[in-house]
Design a protein around this motif. Structure first.
Motif, PDB file in Angstrom:
ATOM      1  N   UNK A   1       0.855  -1.170   0.000  1.00  0.00           N
ATOM      2  CA  UNK A   1       0.000   0.000   0.000  1.00  0.00           C
ATOM      3  C   UNK A   1       0.900   1.231   0.000  1.00  0.00           C
ATOM      4  N   UNK A   2       0.454   2.269  -0.726  1.00  0.00           N
ATOM      5  CA  UNK A   2       1.203   3.515  -0.834  1.00  0.00           C
ATOM      6  C   UNK A   2       0.421   4.651  -0.172  1.00  0.00           C
ATOM      7  N   UNK A   3       1.136   5.690   0.172  1.00  0.00           N
ATOM      8  CA  UNK A   3       0.497   6.894   0.716  1.00  0.00           C
ATOM      9  C   UNK A   3      -0.139   7.682  -0.427  1.00  0.00           C
ATOM     10  N   UNK A   4      -1.189   8.418  -0.094  1.00  0.00           N
ATOM     11  CA  UNK A   4      -1.850   9.314  -1.038  1.00  0.00           C
ATOM     12  C   UNK A   4      -1.678  10.733  -0.523  1.00  0.00           C
ATOM     13  N   UNK A   5      -1.260  11.619  -1.401  1.00  0.00           N
ATOM     14  CA  UNK A   5      -1.100  13.031  -1.055  1.00  0.00           C
ATOM     15  C   UNK A   5      -2.448  13.717  -1.237  1.00  0.00           C
ATOM     16  N   UNK A   6      -2.907  14.409  -0.197  1.00  0.00           N
ATOM     17  CA  UNK A   6      -4.174  15.138  -0.222  1.00  0.00           C
ATOM     18  C   UNK A   6      -3.855  16.625  -0.127  1.00  0.00           C
ATOM     19  N   UNK A   7      -4.199  17.374  -1.155  1.00  0.00           N
ATOM     20  CA  UNK A   7      -3.972  18.819  -1.159  1.00  0.00           C
ATOM     21  C   UNK A   7      -5.317  19.523  -1.137  1.00  0.00           C
ATOM     22  N   UNK A  60      -9.212   7.746  -1.584  1.00  0.00           N
ATOM     23  CA  UNK A  60      -7.876   7.586  -1.003  1.00  0.00           C
ATOM     24  C   UNK A  60      -7.524   6.101  -0.940  1.00  0.00           C
ATOM     25  N   UNK A  61      -8.436   5.296  -0.437  1.00  0.00           N
ATOM     26  CA  UNK A  61      -8.224   3.859  -0.315  1.00  0.00           C
ATOM     27  C   UNK A  61      -7.926   3.235  -1.681  1.00  0.00           C
ATOM     28  N   UNK A  62      -8.699   3.601  -2.676  1.00  0.00           N
ATOM     29  CA  UNK A  62      -8.505   3.049  -4.024  1.00  0.00           C
ATOM     30  C   UNK A  62      -7.135   3.422  -4.586  1.00  0.00           C
ATOM     31  N   UNK A  63      -6.762   4.695  -4.467  1.00  0.00           N
ATOM     32  CA  UNK A  63      -5.459   5.125  -4.973  1.00  0.00           C
ATOM     33  C   UNK A  63      -4.316   4.493  -4.180  1.00  0.00           C
ATOM     34  N   UNK A  64      -4.470   4.361  -2.878  1.00  0.00           N
ATOM     35  CA  UNK A  64      -3.437   3.766  -2.030  1.00  0.00           C
ATOM     36  C   UNK A  64      -3.192   2.305  -2.383  1.00  0.00           C
ATOM     37  N   UNK A  81      -3.670  10.203 -14.926  1.00  0.00           N
ATOM     38  CA  UNK A  81      -3.677   8.985 -14.110  1.00  0.00           C
ATOM     39  C   UNK A  81      -3.132   9.240 -12.707  1.00  0.00           C
ATOM     40  N   UNK A  82      -3.725   8.563 -11.721  1.00  0.00           N
ATOM     41  CA  UNK A  82      -3.247   8.664 -10.348  1.00  0.00           C
ATOM     42  C   UNK A  82      -3.711   9.895  -9.608  1.00  0.00           C
ATOM     43  N   UNK A  83      -4.655  10.636 -10.191  1.00  0.00           N
ATOM     44  CA  UNK A  83      -5.175  11.860  -9.571  1.00  0.00           C
ATOM     45  C   UNK A  83      -6.693  11.772  -9.502  1.00  0.00           C
ATOM     46  N   UNK A  84      -7.251  12.289  -8.420  1.00  0.00           N
ATOM     47  CA  UNK A  84      -8.703  12.436  -8.294  1.00  0.00           C
ATOM     48  C   UNK A  84      -8.979  13.813  -7.704  1.00  0.00           C
ATOM     49  N   UNK A  85      -9.992  14.480  -8.213  1.00  0.00           N
ATOM     50  CA  UNK A  85     -10.443  15.758  -7.671  1.00  0.00           C
ATOM     51  C   UNK A  85     -11.795  15.481  -7.030  1.00  0.00           C
ATOM     52  N   UNK A  86     -11.875  15.670  -5.712  1.00  0.00           N
ATOM     53  CA  UNK A  86     -13.071  15.325  -4.945  1.00  0.00           C
ATOM     54  C   UNK A  86     -13.378  16.437  -3.953  1.00  0.00           C
ATOM     55  N   UNK A  87     -14.535  16.358  -3.326  1.00  0.00           N
ATOM     56  CA  UNK A  87     -14.871  17.382  -2.334  1.00  0.00           C
ATOM     57  C   UNK A  87     -15.586  16.764  -1.151  1.00  0.00           C
ATOM     58  N   UNK A  88     -15.641  17.535  -0.070  1.00  0.00           N
ATOM     59  CA  UNK A  88     -16.370  17.088   1.107  1.00  0.00           C
ATOM     60  C   UNK A  88     -17.863  17.234   0.839  1.00  0.00           C
ATOM     61  N   UNK A 103       4.632   7.230  -4.455  1.00  0.00           N
ATOM     62  CA  UNK A 103       5.449   6.025  -4.343  1.00  0.00           C
ATOM     63  C   UNK A 103       5.910   5.807  -2.900  1.00  0.00           C
ATOM     64  N   UNK A 104       5.349   6.565  -1.967  1.00  0.00           N
ATOM     65  CA  UNK A 104       5.733   6.450  -0.559  1.00  0.00           C
ATOM     66  C   UNK A 104       5.038   5.215   0.030  1.00  0.00           C
TER      67      UNK A 104
END
Length: 111
Positions: A1-7, A60-64, A81-88, A103-104
């Motif tokens: 499993x990899x980390x996902x960066x959330x900005x 996040x889970x899917x990308x991780x 690829x490897x990016x998602x734009x989502x909201x609360x 890749x972390x």
């Protein structure tokens, strides 16, 4: 499993809805700030909004877990690829996030 960066890309406010339904002096999200960065895998990052996490954790889970991007994006959503734009899920002041797989390597919590 990899980390996902959330900005945190944007903190917004739906002016018309906030005017009709919001409390006096209603503002954008008081918890998250544009430009903040968090890293996550299966667990909510420290300092991250609980409600926002509930709205985005499945992405996040899917990308991780290295989701098959052809299935994830259906070729009709994000072109990168490897990016998602989502909201609360706050209908009056949604916060918009950019999720990026990294890749972390995620280390299990050793506590």
């Amino acid at each position: 499993m990899k980390k996902v960066k959330i900005t945190v890309l944007k903190t917004t406010k739906q002016e018309d809805l906030a005017e009709e339904y919001g409390i006096e002096n209603f503002s954008t999200c008081p918890l998250l700030k544009e430009g903040e960065i968090f890293y996550a895998d299966y667990a909510k990052p420290e300092g991250f909004c609980d409600e926002a996490w509930k709205a985005i954790y499945q992405y996040v889970f899917a990308l991780a877990h290295g989701v098959d991007e052809n299935l994830f994006y259906y070729n009709d959503w994000i072109r990168k690829p490897g990016v998602a734009i989502v909201c609360c899920n706050d209908g009056l002041r949604p916060v918009i996030f950019k999720l990026e797989k990294t890749d972390i390597i995620s280390e299990p919590n050793k506590e």
